[in-house]
Design a protein around this motif. Structure first.
Motif, PDB file in Angstrom:
ATOM      1  N   TYR A  71       2.663  13.662   6.490  1.00 43.38           N
ATOM      2  CA  TYR A  71       3.775  12.725   6.705  1.00 43.38           C
ATOM      3  C   TYR A  71       4.114  11.942   5.460  1.00 43.38           C
ATOM      4  CZ  TYR A  71       4.456  14.104  11.386  1.00 43.38           C
ATOM      5  OH  TYR A  71       4.780  14.860  12.475  1.00 43.38           O
ATOM      6  N   ALA A  72       3.101  11.536   4.692  1.00 49.01           N
ATOM      7  CA  ALA A  72       3.364  10.811   3.440  1.00 49.01           C
ATOM      8  C   ALA A  72       4.184  11.677   2.486  1.00 49.01           C
ATOM      9  CB  ALA A  72       2.053  10.389   2.794  1.00 49.01           C
ATOM     10  N   GLU A  73       3.855  12.957   2.430  1.00 43.23           N
ATOM     11  CA  GLU A  73       4.588  13.895   1.579  1.00 43.23           C
ATOM     12  C   GLU A  73       6.066  13.958   1.971  1.00 43.23           C
ATOM     13  OE1 GLU A  73       5.300  16.652  -1.352  1.00 43.23           O
ATOM     14  OE2 GLU A  73       3.357  15.727  -1.004  1.00 43.23           O
ATOM     15  N   ASN A  74       6.358  13.646   3.226  1.00 39.27           N
ATOM     16  CA  ASN A  74       7.735  13.675   3.718  1.00 39.27           C
ATOM     17  C   ASN A  74       8.330  12.282   3.905  1.00 39.27           C
ATOM     18  OD1 ASN A  74       8.589  16.604   4.293  1.00 39.27           O
ATOM     19  ND2 ASN A  74       6.446  16.488   4.906  1.00 39.27           N
ATOM     20  N   GLY A  75       7.704  11.283   3.270  1.00 38.49           N
ATOM     21  CA  GLY A  75       8.268   9.942   3.218  1.00 38.49           C
ATOM     22  C   GLY A  75       7.966   9.043   4.402  1.00 38.49           C
ATOM     23  N   ILE A  76       6.983   9.400   5.227  1.00 41.83           N
ATOM     24  CA  ILE A  76       6.665   8.597   6.409  1.00 41.83           C
ATOM     25  C   ILE A  76       5.212   8.137   6.326  1.00 41.83           C
ATOM     26  CG2 ILE A  76       6.466   8.586   8.923  1.00 41.83           C
ATOM     27  CD1 ILE A  76       8.637  10.858   8.833  1.00 41.83           C
ATOM     28  N   ASP A  77       5.007   6.835   6.328  1.00 42.82           N
ATOM     29  CA  ASP A  77       3.664   6.266   6.283  1.00 42.82           C
ATOM     30  C   ASP A  77       3.240   5.871   7.694  1.00 42.82           C
ATOM     31  OD1 ASP A  77       1.313   4.873   5.887  1.00 42.82           O
ATOM     32  OD2 ASP A  77       2.121   3.586   4.311  1.00 42.82           O
ATOM     33  N   LEU A  78       2.463   6.732   8.351  1.00 42.32           N
ATOM     34  CA  LEU A  78       2.038   6.478   9.727  1.00 42.32           C
ATOM     35  C   LEU A  78       1.260   5.181   9.848  1.00 42.32           C
ATOM     36  CD1 LEU A  78       0.825  10.048  10.752  1.00 42.32           C
ATOM     37  CD2 LEU A  78       2.989   8.954  11.337  1.00 42.32           C
ATOM     38  N   TYR A  79       0.477   4.845   8.847  1.00 43.13           N
ATOM     39  CA  TYR A  79      -0.341   3.636   8.919  1.00 43.13           C
ATOM     40  C   TYR A  79       0.514   2.378   8.806  1.00 43.13           C
ATOM     41  CZ  TYR A  79      -4.969   5.742   8.966  1.00 43.13           C
ATOM     42  OH  TYR A  79      -6.110   6.405   9.320  1.00 43.13           O
ATOM     43  N   ARG A  80       1.515   2.405   7.970  1.00 42.40           N
ATOM     44  CA  ARG A  80       2.385   1.232   7.825  1.00 42.40           C
ATOM     45  C   ARG A  80       3.098   0.930   9.139  1.00 42.40           C
ATOM     46  NH1 ARG A  80       7.532   0.501   7.145  1.00 42.40           N
ATOM     47  NH2 ARG A  80       7.956   2.680   6.725  1.00 42.40           N
ATOM     48  N   ILE A  81       3.429   1.963   9.872  1.00 43.10           N
ATOM     49  CA  ILE A  81       4.186   1.815  11.109  1.00 43.10           C
ATOM     50  C   ILE A  81       3.328   1.317  12.265  1.00 43.10           C
ATOM     51  CG2 ILE A  81       5.484   3.112  12.861  1.00 43.10           C
ATOM     52  CD1 ILE A  81       6.371   4.947  10.483  1.00 43.10           C
ATOM     53  N   ALA A  82       2.081   1.813  12.378  1.00 49.54           N
ATOM     54  CA  ALA A  82       1.342   1.583  13.613  1.00 49.54           C
ATOM     55  C   ALA A  82      -0.069   1.015  13.462  1.00 49.54           C
ATOM     56  CB  ALA A  82       1.257   2.902  14.385  1.00 49.54           C
ATOM     57  N   SER A  83      -0.533   0.721  12.265  1.00 50.58           N
ATOM     58  CA  SER A  83      -1.930   0.299  12.134  1.00 50.58           C
ATOM     59  C   SER A  83      -2.119  -1.178  12.464  1.00 50.58           C
ATOM     60  CB  SER A  83      -2.457   0.588  10.733  1.00 50.58           C
ATOM     61  OG  SER A  83      -1.837  -0.239   9.788  1.00 50.58           O
ATOM     62  N   ARG A  84      -3.318  -1.452  12.912  1.00 45.63           N
ATOM     63  CA  ARG A  84      -3.756  -2.830  13.174  1.00 45.63           C
ATOM     64  C   ARG A  84      -5.091  -3.038  12.484  1.00 45.63           C
ATOM     65  NH1 ARG A  84      -2.720  -3.190  19.625  1.00 45.63           N
ATOM     66  NH2 ARG A  84      -0.458  -3.090  19.541  1.00 45.63           N
ATOM     67  N   ARG A  85      -5.377  -4.247  12.149  1.00 46.92           N
ATOM     68  CA  ARG A  85      -6.649  -4.575  11.494  1.00 46.92           C
ATOM     69  C   ARG A  85      -7.817  -4.062  12.341  1.00 46.92           C
ATOM     70  NH1 ARG A  85      -7.752 -10.250   8.967  1.00 46.92           N
ATOM     71  NH2 ARG A  85      -7.126  -9.109   7.147  1.00 46.92           N
ATOM     72  N   GLY A  86      -8.749  -3.381  11.703  1.00 50.16           N
ATOM     73  CA  GLY A  86      -9.934  -2.883  12.384  1.00 50.16           C
ATOM     74  C   GLY A  86      -9.788  -1.488  12.990  1.00 50.16           C
ATOM     75  N   SER A  91      -7.224   5.975  15.982  1.00 51.50           N
ATOM     76  CA  SER A  91      -6.573   4.903  16.760  1.00 51.50           C
ATOM     77  C   SER A  91      -5.165   4.630  16.254  1.00 51.50           C
ATOM     78  CB  SER A  91      -7.384   3.610  16.685  1.00 51.50           C
ATOM     79  OG  SER A  91      -8.641   3.777  17.265  1.00 51.50           O
ATOM     80  N   THR A  92      -5.003   4.630  14.944  1.00 52.54           N
ATOM     81  CA  THR A  92      -3.686   4.360  14.364  1.00 52.54           C
ATOM     82  C   THR A  92      -2.699   5.471  14.706  1.00 52.54           C
ATOM     83  OG1 THR A  92      -4.643   3.068  12.579  1.00 52.54           O
ATOM     84  CG2 THR A  92      -2.453   3.964  12.208  1.00 52.54           C
ATOM     85  N   ILE A  93      -3.123   6.715  14.574  1.00 51.10           N
ATOM     86  CA  ILE A  93      -2.220   7.822  14.889  1.00 51.10           C
ATOM     87  C   ILE A  93      -1.925   7.857  16.390  1.00 51.10           C
ATOM     88  CG2 ILE A  93      -1.983  10.332  14.900  1.00 51.10           C
ATOM     89  CD1 ILE A  93      -3.318  10.328  12.153  1.00 51.10           C
ATOM     90  N   TYR A  94      -2.914   7.553  17.207  1.00 53.68           N
ATOM     91  CA  TYR A  94      -2.688   7.480  18.654  1.00 53.68           C
ATOM     92  C   TYR A  94      -1.664   6.383  18.969  1.00 53.68           C
ATOM     93  CZ  TYR A  94      -3.434   6.896  23.633  1.00 53.68           C
ATOM     94  OH  TYR A  94      -3.236   6.795  24.981  1.00 53.68           O
ATOM     95  N   ARG A  95      -1.804   5.227  18.330  1.00 51.27           N
ATOM     96  CA  ARG A  95      -0.857   4.137  18.563  1.00 51.27           C
ATOM     97  C   ARG A  95       0.549   4.552  18.141  1.00 51.27           C
ATOM     98  NH1 ARG A  95      -3.338   0.462  16.326  1.00 51.27           N
ATOM     99  NH2 ARG A  95      -4.388  -0.273  18.177  1.00 51.27           N
TER     100      ARG A  95
END
Length: 106
Positions: A71-86, A91-95
């Motif tokens: 996804y990063a290679e295609n301009g999408i940061d999954l962690y920026r969109i859905a991550s939470r501390r810890g 968990s982040t990809i599931y969210r």
């Protein structure tokens, strides 16, 4: 590499559909179909690679790192969109999947 093949053929197209049909767009692709095709193509090209890296940034060499890199290679940061501390990567990809209605519940 079984998890990478799973990510390439199942996870990547599902997330690409979500990204292409919601407000999460990279701006690098002309249509949802183009984004989906680019994500799948990137995933296929990366299966079997020993180093999981993009522009000097290393990703974990596991299924989560693989999906993040695709996804990063295609301009999408999954962690920026859905991550939470810890959170861990799963968990982040599931969210992310949950956020875009991609989690099936009976």
């Amino acid at each position: 590499m079984r998890s990478a093949r799973f990510a390439a053929w199942v996870v990547a197209p599902l997330f690409a559909s979500a990204c292409a049909t919601t407000s999460v767009r990279s701006g690098r692709h002309e249509s949802p179909e183009a984004l989906r095709a680019a994500v799948v193509r990137t995933a296929e090209e990366l299966v079997g690679q020993r180093r999981v890296e993009l522009n000097g940034r290393r990703f974990n060499n596991d299924c989560v790192g693989f999906v993040r890199l695709v996804y990063a290679e295609n301009g999408i940061d999954l962690y920026r969109i859905a991550s939470r501390r810890g959170d861990n990567g799963v968990s982040t990809i599931y969210r992310f999947a949950e956020l875009y209605g991609l989690v099936h519940r009976d």
